[in-house]
Design an enzyme around this catalytic site. Structure first.
Site, PDB file in Angstrom:
ATOM      1  N   TYR A 103       5.653  -0.937  15.820  1.00  0.00           N
ATOM      2  CA  TYR A 103       4.504  -0.524  14.997  1.00  0.00           C
ATOM      3  C   TYR A 103       3.256  -1.319  15.384  1.00  0.00           C
ATOM      4  O   TYR A 103       2.173  -0.763  15.596  1.00  0.00           O
ATOM      5  CB  TYR A 103       4.844  -0.743  13.512  1.00  0.00           C
TER       6      TYR A 103
HETATM    7  P1  NAD Z   1       0.397   5.883   4.019  1.00  0.00           P
HETATM    8  O1  NAD Z   1       1.597   6.333   4.792  1.00  0.00           O
HETATM    9  O2  NAD Z   1       0.516   5.854   2.541  1.00  0.00           O
HETATM   10  O3  NAD Z   1      -0.859   6.764   4.430  1.00  0.00           O
HETATM   11  C1  NAD Z   1      -1.038   7.289   5.713  1.00  0.00           C
HETATM   12  C2  NAD Z   1      -1.311   8.791   5.588  1.00  0.00           C
HETATM   13  O4  NAD Z   1      -1.611   9.309   6.879  1.00  0.00           O
HETATM   14  C3  NAD Z   1      -0.112   9.584   5.085  1.00  0.00           C
HETATM   15  O5  NAD Z   1      -0.449  10.297   3.899  1.00  0.00           O
HETATM   16  C4  NAD Z   1       0.251  10.545   6.231  1.00  0.00           C
HETATM   17  O6  NAD Z   1       0.683  11.810   5.773  1.00  0.00           O
HETATM   18  C5  NAD Z   1      -1.063  10.621   6.990  1.00  0.00           C
HETATM   19  N1  NAD Z   1      -0.918  10.901   8.419  1.00  0.00           N
HETATM   20  C6  NAD Z   1      -0.100  10.267   9.305  1.00  0.00           C
HETATM   21  N2  NAD Z   1      -0.256  10.776  10.531  1.00  0.00           N
HETATM   22  C7  NAD Z   1      -1.212  11.750  10.435  1.00  0.00           C
HETATM   23  C8  NAD Z   1      -1.810  12.636  11.380  1.00  0.00           C
HETATM   24  N3  NAD Z   1      -1.448  12.633  12.671  1.00  0.00           N
HETATM   25  N4  NAD Z   1      -2.753  13.509  10.941  1.00  0.00           N
HETATM   26  C9  NAD Z   1      -3.118  13.529   9.632  1.00  0.00           C
HETATM   27  N5  NAD Z   1      -2.572  12.705   8.696  1.00  0.00           N
HETATM   28  C10 NAD Z   1      -1.644  11.837   9.100  1.00  0.00           C
HETATM   29  O7  NAD Z   1       0.020   4.430   4.595  1.00  0.00           O
HETATM   30  P2  NAD Z   1      -0.935   3.293   4.003  1.00  0.00           P
HETATM   31  O8  NAD Z   1      -0.085   2.147   3.607  1.00  0.00           O
HETATM   32  O9  NAD Z   1      -1.902   3.886   3.037  1.00  0.00           O
HETATM   33  O10 NAD Z   1      -1.713   2.858   5.347  1.00  0.00           O
HETATM   34  C11 NAD Z   1      -3.024   3.341   5.626  1.00  0.00           C
HETATM   35  C12 NAD Z   1      -3.530   2.661   6.882  1.00  0.00           C
HETATM   36  O11 NAD Z   1      -3.588   1.256   6.701  1.00  0.00           O
HETATM   37  C13 NAD Z   1      -2.668   2.870   8.121  1.00  0.00           C
HETATM   38  O12 NAD Z   1      -3.505   2.948   9.236  1.00  0.00           O
HETATM   39  C14 NAD Z   1      -1.825   1.604   8.190  1.00  0.00           C
HETATM   40  O13 NAD Z   1      -1.364   1.341   9.496  1.00  0.00           O
HETATM   41  C15 NAD Z   1      -2.847   0.592   7.717  1.00  0.00           C
HETATM   42  N6  NAD Z   1      -2.277  -0.622   7.154  1.00  0.00           N
HETATM   43  C16 NAD Z   1      -1.589  -0.589   5.969  1.00  0.00           C
HETATM   44  C17 NAD Z   1      -1.114  -1.762   5.406  1.00  0.00           C
HETATM   45  C18 NAD Z   1      -0.365  -1.798   4.109  1.00  0.00           C
HETATM   46  O14 NAD Z   1       0.041  -2.891   3.703  1.00  0.00           O
HETATM   47  N7  NAD Z   1      -0.182  -0.660   3.418  1.00  0.00           N
HETATM   48  C19 NAD Z   1      -1.336  -2.987   6.060  1.00  0.00           C
HETATM   49  C20 NAD Z   1      -1.989  -2.983   7.282  1.00  0.00           C
HETATM   50  C21 NAD Z   1      -2.489  -1.800   7.805  1.00  0.00           C
HETATM   51  C1  UGA Z   2       3.067  -4.295   5.492  1.00  0.00           C
HETATM   52  C2  UGA Z   2       2.914  -2.786   5.747  1.00  0.00           C
HETATM   53  O1  UGA Z   2       4.127  -2.125   5.466  1.00  0.00           O
HETATM   54  C3  UGA Z   2       2.525  -2.477   7.163  1.00  0.00           C
HETATM   55  O2  UGA Z   2       2.183  -1.095   7.251  1.00  0.00           O
HETATM   56  C4  UGA Z   2       1.337  -3.301   7.499  1.00  0.00           C
HETATM   57  O3  UGA Z   2       0.834  -3.031   8.729  1.00  0.00           O
HETATM   58  C5  UGA Z   2       1.668  -4.764   7.334  1.00  0.00           C
HETATM   59  O4  UGA Z   2       1.951  -4.976   5.957  1.00  0.00           O
HETATM   60  C6  UGA Z   2       0.524  -5.638   7.719  1.00  0.00           C
HETATM   61  O5  UGA Z   2       0.108  -6.502   6.969  1.00  0.00           O
HETATM   62  O6  UGA Z   2       0.043  -5.469   8.834  1.00  0.00           O
HETATM   63  P1  UGA Z   2       5.069  -5.981   5.475  1.00  0.00           P
HETATM   64  O7  UGA Z   2       4.331  -7.289   5.547  1.00  0.00           O
HETATM   65  O8  UGA Z   2       6.416  -5.904   6.061  1.00  0.00           O
HETATM   66  O9  UGA Z   2       4.220  -4.799   6.138  1.00  0.00           O
HETATM   67  O10 UGA Z   2       5.044  -5.593   3.932  1.00  0.00           O
HETATM   68  P2  UGA Z   2       6.193  -5.454   2.830  1.00  0.00           P
HETATM   69  O11 UGA Z   2       7.029  -4.247   3.063  1.00  0.00           O
HETATM   70  O12 UGA Z   2       5.513  -5.544   1.525  1.00  0.00           O
HETATM   71  O13 UGA Z   2       7.149  -6.726   3.092  1.00  0.00           O
HETATM   72  C7  UGA Z   2       6.731  -8.037   2.741  1.00  0.00           C
HETATM   73  C8  UGA Z   2       7.905  -8.976   2.947  1.00  0.00           C
HETATM   74  O14 UGA Z   2       8.965  -8.605   2.056  1.00  0.00           O
HETATM   75  C9  UGA Z   2       8.514  -8.944   4.364  1.00  0.00           C
HETATM   76  O15 UGA Z   2       8.863 -10.253   4.734  1.00  0.00           O
HETATM   77  C10 UGA Z   2       9.799  -8.132   4.195  1.00  0.00           C
HETATM   78  O16 UGA Z   2      10.837  -8.518   5.067  1.00  0.00           O
HETATM   79  C11 UGA Z   2      10.182  -8.447   2.782  1.00  0.00           C
HETATM   80  N1  UGA Z   2      10.958  -7.362   2.131  1.00  0.00           N
HETATM   81  C12 UGA Z   2      10.520  -6.088   2.146  1.00  0.00           C
HETATM   82  C13 UGA Z   2      12.159  -7.692   1.499  1.00  0.00           C
HETATM   83  O17 UGA Z   2      12.587  -8.859   1.493  1.00  0.00           O
HETATM   84  N2  UGA Z   2      12.842  -6.701   0.873  1.00  0.00           N
HETATM   85  C14 UGA Z   2      12.410  -5.403   0.842  1.00  0.00           C
HETATM   86  O18 UGA Z   2      13.098  -4.548   0.237  1.00  0.00           O
HETATM   87  C15 UGA Z   2      11.219  -5.090   1.496  1.00  0.00           C
END
Ligand code: NAD
Ligand code: UGA
Length: 320
Positions: free
Chosen positions: A158
């Site tokens: 990823y």
């Molecule tokens: P999410 O999965 O809830 O939202 C992403 C949306 O994009 C989904 O609704 C999906 O249907 C849509 N999508 C995916 N591919 C597509 C495509 N080809 N065309 C049109 N739509 C498409 O994810 P999120 O957690 O809201 O993440 C949003 C953004 O933030 C992403 O770029 C993710 O990598 C980034 N991000 C998220 C986190 C986090 O902690 N949630 C952390 C770091 C970065």
């Molecule tokens: C999250 C998002 O899922 C990614 O899309 C994003 O890019 C990433 O943050 C980011 O900061 O870049 P992650 O940090 O793995 O990834 O977020 P969580 O799923 O909330 O996990 C946080 C921690 O909890 C991790 O250490 C994971 O191993 C742990 N975890 C997660 C558990 O121990 N149990 C679970 O059921 C899920």
């Protein structure tokens, strides 16, 4: 102003869409409603926006919409040409799920889809292009806090695709002067959080009187960031110079074990734990330096962990 939000039905994209509408903007949202998690949850995320006449939903995949024969509401180029600002949040998220055959979806949605969107924006011209990247580009490092000048060595497939996506945005800025800005979000949480993420899973487990599954010994740390703070940062981002890369973190770093104590207090319930092995791709620590975001766009995270977890708990309790 007119904004395009890709990934508008997702966790962060729908939160941004709602805020843009509240501020009086017109929003065109694009989302493919892929089934990484329940599309019905994504429709729920958009319920408010869909009642607002200033919102238009284009249901489709960015790569399909970019094809000249796109049969959806309008081709990607037409959609982007009517926009002032593009917020690109569409992606295939999930660190631990990115191994094996599913990688194809990561490469497609995080790299190829970003490239076609950048091409459209280059051709038609936009005032700003904000690209969502991730703390996962840094990889497993003990150089903490992570600052934007540090080497990027992703630790998960990823992360590799998110780094490729942000590099594309940066090189469109360098080569063509595109006003593209990259934001590296650090583990975002709060209402609408994705169901594969830790706090969503933990709160659901406690609500359903199940054990919480902790990967590893719980000593891993994360810079957890409340979604409202992320939306503030996204809205401020166009003020940064073209080609800027900025971390958006929550302002503090905590171990997973500490978060469970806070969660127990917030929910007023016992938190029972079962342990599972550390998962491939999971880095040990994240911690954002937000100095650059503070300087360039005045970013200042405001919501602490207890308040943010309380908001997520109330949301999940309301839909349980
Ligand atoms: P999410 O999965 O809830 O939202 C992403 C949306 O994009 C989904 O609704 C999906 O249907 C849509 N999508 C995916 N591919 C597509 C495509 N080809 N065309 C049109 N739509 C498409 O994810 P999120 O957690 O809201 O993440 C949003 C953004 O933030 C992403 O770029 C993710 O990598 C980034 N991000 C998220 C986190 C986090 O902690 N949630 C952390 C770091 C970065
Ligand atoms: C999250 C998002 O899922 C990614 O899309 C994003 O890019 C990433 O943050 C980011 O900061 O870049 P992650 O940090 O793995 O990834 O977020 P969580 O799923 O909330 O996990 C946080 C921690 O909890 C991790 O250490 C994971 O191993 C742990 N975890 C997660 C558990 O121990 N149990 C679970 O059921 C899920």
């Amino acid at each position: 102003m007119r904004a395009v939000v890709t990934g508008c039905a997702g966790f962060i994209g729908s939160s941004l869409t709602d805020r843009l509408l509240e501020l009086g903007n017109e929003v065109v949202g694009i989302d493919s409603f892929d089934d990484y998690y329940a599309p019905s949850a994504k429709r729920d995320n958009l319920a408010g926006a869909l009642r607002d006449p200033a919102f238009t939903l284009v249901e489709g995949d960015l790569l399909d919409l970019a094809r000249p024969d796109a049969a959806c509401t309008g081709s990607l180029r037409e959609i982007i040409s009517a926009a002032d600002h593009v917020y690109h949040l569409a992606a295939q998220p999930g660190v631990r799920e990115s191994w094996g055959r599913t990688f194809e979806s990561y490469a497609r949605n995080n790299v190829l889809a970003t490239q076609v969107l950048l091409e459209c924006a280059k051709d038609v011209g936009v005032e700003s292009f904000v690209c969502a990247s991730s703390s996962s580009v840094y990889g497993d490092t003990d150089m903490l806090p992570m600052d934007e000048e540090a080497a990027c060595r992703p630790y998960s497939p990823y992360g590799v695709t998110k780094l490729a996506g942000e590099n594309l945005a940066r090189l469109y800025a360098r080569n063509f002067g595109m006003p593209a800005v990259v934001l590296r979000f650090f583990t975002v949480y709060g209402p609408r959080q994705r169901p594969d993420m830790a706090f969503h899973r933990f709160i659901r487990a406690v609500l359903e009187d199940r054990d919480i599954e902790v990967f590893g010994d719980g000593s891993q740390t994360r810079d957890f960031t409340f979604v409202g703070d992320i939306v503030d940062g996204i809205l401020a981002a166009p003020a940064a110079p073209a080609g800027s890369v900025m971390n958006l973190g929550g302002g503090c770093r905590v171990s997973l074990a500490e978060t469970l104590d806070v969660l127990g207090s917030v929910m007023g319930r016992e938190v029972r734990i079962k342990r599972s092995p550390v998962q491939a791709g999971d880095v040990r620590d994240t911690w954002a330096s937000v100095t650059r975001a503070r300087e360039l766009i005045g970013y200042e995270p405001k919501v602490d962990l207890a308040a943010g977890l309380d908001a997520e708990y109330r949301w999940l309790a309301s839909i349980a």
